[in-house]
Design a protein around this motif. Sequence first.
Motif, PDB file in Angstrom:
ATOM      1  N   TRP A  44       0.855  -1.185   0.000  1.00 48.09           N
ATOM      2  CA  TRP A  44       0.000   0.000   0.000  1.00 48.09           C
ATOM      3  C   TRP A  44       0.889   1.232   0.000  1.00 48.09           C
ATOM      4  O   TRP A  44       1.697   1.418   0.917  1.00 48.09           O
ATOM      5  CB  TRP A  44      -0.901   0.021   1.222  1.00 48.09           C
ATOM      6  N   ILE A  45       0.752   2.086  -0.983  1.00 47.26           N
ATOM      7  CA  ILE A  45       1.507   3.338  -1.032  1.00 47.26           C
ATOM      8  C   ILE A  45       0.650   4.425  -0.405  1.00 47.26           C
ATOM      9  O   ILE A  45      -0.335   4.887  -0.993  1.00 47.26           O
ATOM     10  CB  ILE A  45       1.902   3.697  -2.470  1.00 47.26           C
ATOM     11  N   GLU A  46       0.989   4.806   0.804  1.00 45.64           N
ATOM     12  CA  GLU A  46       0.222   5.803   1.531  1.00 45.64           C
ATOM     13  C   GLU A  46       0.549   7.203   1.026  1.00 45.64           C
ATOM     14  O   GLU A  46       1.573   7.439   0.368  1.00 45.64           O
ATOM     15  CB  GLU A  46       0.532   5.706   3.033  1.00 45.64           C
ATOM     16  N   ASN A  47      -0.308   8.132   1.380  1.00 45.19           N
ATOM     17  CA  ASN A  47      -0.102   9.528   1.016  1.00 45.19           C
ATOM     18  C   ASN A  47       0.780  10.198   2.074  1.00 45.19           C
ATOM     19  O   ASN A  47       0.336  11.017   2.864  1.00 45.19           O
ATOM     20  CB  ASN A  47      -1.451  10.253   0.899  1.00 45.19           C
ATOM     21  N   ARG A  48       2.031   9.800   2.046  1.00 43.69           N
ATOM     22  CA  ARG A  48       3.018  10.375   2.962  1.00 43.69           C
ATOM     23  C   ARG A  48       4.377  10.347   2.297  1.00 43.69           C
ATOM     24  O   ARG A  48       4.551   9.748   1.228  1.00 43.69           O
ATOM     25  CB  ARG A  48       3.057   9.596   4.285  1.00 43.69           C
TER      26      ARG A  48
END
Length: 213
Positions: A97-101
């Motif tokens: 999962w590529i988080e928005n961070r």
Amino acid sequence: MKRATTVFHDGDTQRDFLEPAGALYVPAAAPIIPNLARLTRLARSGTPRIRVIGTVCRHFPGDRELAPNGGPYPPHCMDGTPGQRKIDATAPVAPRWIENRTYTRRELDELLGGDEVFIEKQDVDPLVGNRNTAAVLPRLLEGVDDVVIYGVVTEICIDRAVRLLLGRGPRLHVVRDAIAALDEVRGRECEARWQAGGVDLTTVGAVARALET
């Protein structure tokens, strides 16, 4: 279309969109669930395995697109809720999962090494909804000749996916019997525009046959 140079793009196949009790249920989606399952099996069953990339909504109370904050959509796919999870038909086995961070280069390299990579977003536009999209998308498309797109909603997030991927090199194939619209008229308008732009409108059966040759 060859397995080694094809990726599947799974757009937002989450419970809040695809299950009747979902917060933003798409009634037209019920018939496509068996086809979503078939595509998932198709990706996993052959050699080499087809990489699955895509997007998922992951919302937080302050997100601008949500109605309580003046946005157009009711709260949905809220972080940590059952509705945020992917449906069984498309549930990943070992997702990244590529988080928005912010990530380090090494962290992104590790995330992008998986066979199932999903960009989490807080806006319908993946470029707005996740600060990493612009950087990771070219890497996800390296060596890719064909992208097979499916999921929901036709005139919202699938349209955004087509806009995002069009012109980046790979041929785009939208699986008509594995997408669903909230507004059928707008959905058909999107399909016509995609086709005029060179996108192949196809079916699950045609994708399966193409990958067998």
